[in-house]
Design an enzyme around this catalytic site. Structure first.
Site, short mmCIF file in Angstrom:
data_model
loop_
_atom_site.label_atom_id
_atom_site.label_comp_id
_atom_site.label_asym_id
_atom_site.label_seq_id
_atom_site.Cartn_x
_atom_site.Cartn_y
_atom_site.Cartn_z
CG LEU A 1 14.76 73.48 -50.17
CD1 LEU A 1 15.91 72.65 -49.65
CD2 LEU A 1 13.69 72.61 -50.81
CG ASP A 2 16.84 75.46 -52.75
OD1 ASP A 2 17.95 75.07 -52.38
OD2 ASP A 2 16.03 74.75 -53.36
CB ALA A 3 15.00 80.70 -48.59
#
Lengths: 273, 273, 273, 273
Positions: free
Chosen positions: B217-219
């Site tokens: 996530l969000d990486a």
């Protein structure tokens, strides 16, 4: 005299009127006034006023304010003499850009402070600093007792790229506000080597953060931040170069605001008027 | 035809000459050329060229390029038809600012794409979307099979504030680039509720990040970021309002660059030409 | 050797291939390449390439390039030795912020140049400048012959807040590129006292502009500009203070780009690679 | 009720105390307060206060204020009801980006106003505007009497890229504040075709300016400005595209501030609280 009054208290009706009325009746002329409330109902209220006054008797003014206003309205407050420059000590390690920028701004008259000394864990900056007429102390790390001795009497300590961690004991004994410049856009990349980690993460913007030092590393109340764009062309070295310009201007703004009593700390945040 | 050639390969002597020579001998005129090397000695080399060509035979051009240049120089490469708009599907939840901004820009001719459909876990945006002549599909969460079916055939999926997490399985089956807009300056405040957390930390600048979606996530690789200043006056609600403008412009730039084949992913970073 | 090749010519097919092919056959490795065309059909084409080469024989390389490529394609071109720092002379009047900023950056290795001298119509900066190991010449205005004599041999002259107008005769005789920093966002507020005029007009943003000097005041090709926000709170004095930071960073970028041969002048505009 | 009080008067001792004292004695709670003085000695003083009050009798409050404070201190002042949305009419020509942005922000609740109508010298935007539930009037140019009739009753007129010049007669008869968005960084490039002229001058930054309309074209008091970077790659068309984003956000901020009674005009400048 020129004075500044900073107030934190629970928000309620009539605070501005009470303070402005007190100052008017004391013969003061309010020059600027800023206020902020987190919530008009049950929130926290912050205010900063600059005023001029014929008298120079700060003690009397403070005493009267406490009795007539401060206690009744449950205020934390601070009255400062705007004509009395604060004593600002600078700590620095090897990188000189923030140090030189502060010394130069001080010489230009941008920073209302006295600079009694610069201390460093490196000997390198002696001639630069002394050319500004400022004492230079080389204090090899770790020697917190010597540092502590030097910094006694300072009203503000600025870590102008000082790369050593100060112990909790040291902070507890110093009890002076300390402003640090961290070379990242906090809370991203707290700790060591932020530009290398920023390059590895592939960010498109880098930043710098000036904050008050607390015992937890890079976690104190933020005073000011700013950023600069980077691209895939900029590796860590170029980020260091671009970042220098951001660091020095962010730190200079934060220091100036502190010296002008514009910053109120509230929990882990700041109000900057 | 107008073509684009994107190349990633180990850096070595003669790459530009080999590629430019091939295109010239194929009768192509190079219109723009960008290149980047992480290190001329042993680094990675990236290049993007736009060219015009009398012929329309992409397959032949690609075949010749592979034989004469690509294999010899160990290249990953991609040849795209600049006149063929990509099919871009949009996913959205309740917040409409990124969605409408992309639809407006598309109508104005700023985004070289076809938009076959908008899908949402909410029914709310149907009339807005249909006014642009675009199909609207309400797909209540969780229904990844239906989503997958809808998105088959898309060249790009844009999460225009789609607030549901897509499973690793879903990503593995879709195999289409997905661009997400996250409402923080990553890597700060990844995950839920970034504005509330930013307000609690007392940051002086908020941001938004457009990135490719990966399973973590969000990486994923960051394409674009931008920021806006805030102060103690802005609580989480004001940050949401100010942040909207940053989010929509960051997402629009990232989408435009992807559609123009300007983005090369390399590990967890991007090169944006 | 490390070389740079800058080219301006009418756009046509095959330029990149011809140049890249020539360099490859000469044994050069292209490290970076940038190009720009005002119009692929009948426009002007600009290119900058950095390359490494085993040989050090610039004259031979230039000769061969002229014969094999330059003349055939109608090119204006320049071949420079990236390892040979340019000689950069600085002129300054009373304000020292741009001067000191350039000297600091130079000492830090940010500016690939030699600084043979600083000249000023004021005596004030002697000790500051000499502390950097740079010659200081006090040349009271007007003494253009003495200035001309001092500046002979310079590859670049930087007006780091030099507030005297240089005559057309002087420029014609000097024939060296001159970069000036003007303390406004040109073309607004060309000429004297820009901050006062900006304050009177009530602008909300101030700026600074680095440009090449031509005979017409503040009208030469712009290299770089930047801005800072102001409000009703900032009168002309505060604008001067805020503007200093913009001026010094804009000038430093423009100078750096010139020193790295990134700027091509075309009519009254610049291409900055 | 929620009220706002805006004051302009000669600076002198005791203004804040007098106003705050009046409001407190009237039972009002001051929620925010901003002030500015051009010079504590003999300058002009500006103040804006937001307050809450149990009563709804604005007329009585204003009457009392005039008698007890306003006349004695030579004030120009304005008392507004923060709960009464202003009536905002929009004028537009062909470009729809500012229009749609304002309509969308209004629907989001960002702009505290009623929008009684949109008028245009083009018929094109009817369906877009009506989809927001707003009346659309096509008024071919020149028909100032019809426009005047339509705009009677508006509290604010916004020229959201309205490209016709309104006559001095029209302005004199309308007597309503008019906000215009000009697509340049004024005072640079006032008048027609600013992006083309910016491209010809070779600027590195473009801008937009929201200002009150006065009879002299593009010369009225500036409310807000912002900028975006461009390079040699951006010709006039790309500037138009990039500029749109700046225009719409600058206009939206200026309109929001006006609607919240944050703007005080003083001569040809503004104070924005």
């Amino acid at each position: 005299m020129n004075g500044r009054l900073l107030i934190t208290c629970p928000d309620r009706h009539g605070i501005v009127a009470a303070v402005a009325g007190f100052l008017a009746s004391a013969g003061a002329n309010i020059v600027t006034s800023d206020q902020h409330s987190t919530d008009p109902e049950g929130g926290e209220f912050f205010m900063r006023m600059e005023f001029t006054l014929a008298s120079d008797d700060f003690a009397a003014l403070g005493h009267a304010f406490a009795q007539q206003v401060g206690e009744r309205l449950d205020m934390s407050w601070r009255l400062t003499d705007a004509d009395a420059p604060k004593r600002m000590a600078l700590l620095v390690s090897r990188e000189d850009h923030c140090l030189l920028d502060l010394l130069w701004r001080h010489r230009r008259g941008e920073l209302p402070a006295d600079i009694p000394l610069v201390a460093s864990n490196h000997p390198d900056h002696r001639s630069d600093v002394e050319a500004f007429g400022v004492e230079y102390h080389h204090v090899p790390h770790p020697n917190e007792p010597e540092l502590l001795e030097l910094l006694r009497g300072a009203d503000l300590v600025v870590l102008a790229r000082y790369m050593r961690i100060l112990s909790g004991d040291f902070l507890a004994q110093l009890r002076t506000p300390i402003i640090n410049i961290h070379h990242s856009f906090l809370p991203a990349f707290a700790g060591a080597d932020p530009y290398r980690r920023a390059a590895e993460r592939g960010v498109k913007i880098i930043g710098a953060t000036a904050h008050y030092v607390t015992e937890e590393l890079d976690a104190g109340p933020i005073i000011e931040q700013d950023v600069a764009r980077v691209s895939h062309r900029e590796g860590p070295e170029a980020m260091v170069r671009i970042g220098r310009d951001v660091e020095r201007s962010v730190l200079a703004r934060a220091v100036k605001w502190h010296l002008e009593d514009r910053v109120i700390v509230h929990g882990n945040r700041t109000v900057v008027f």
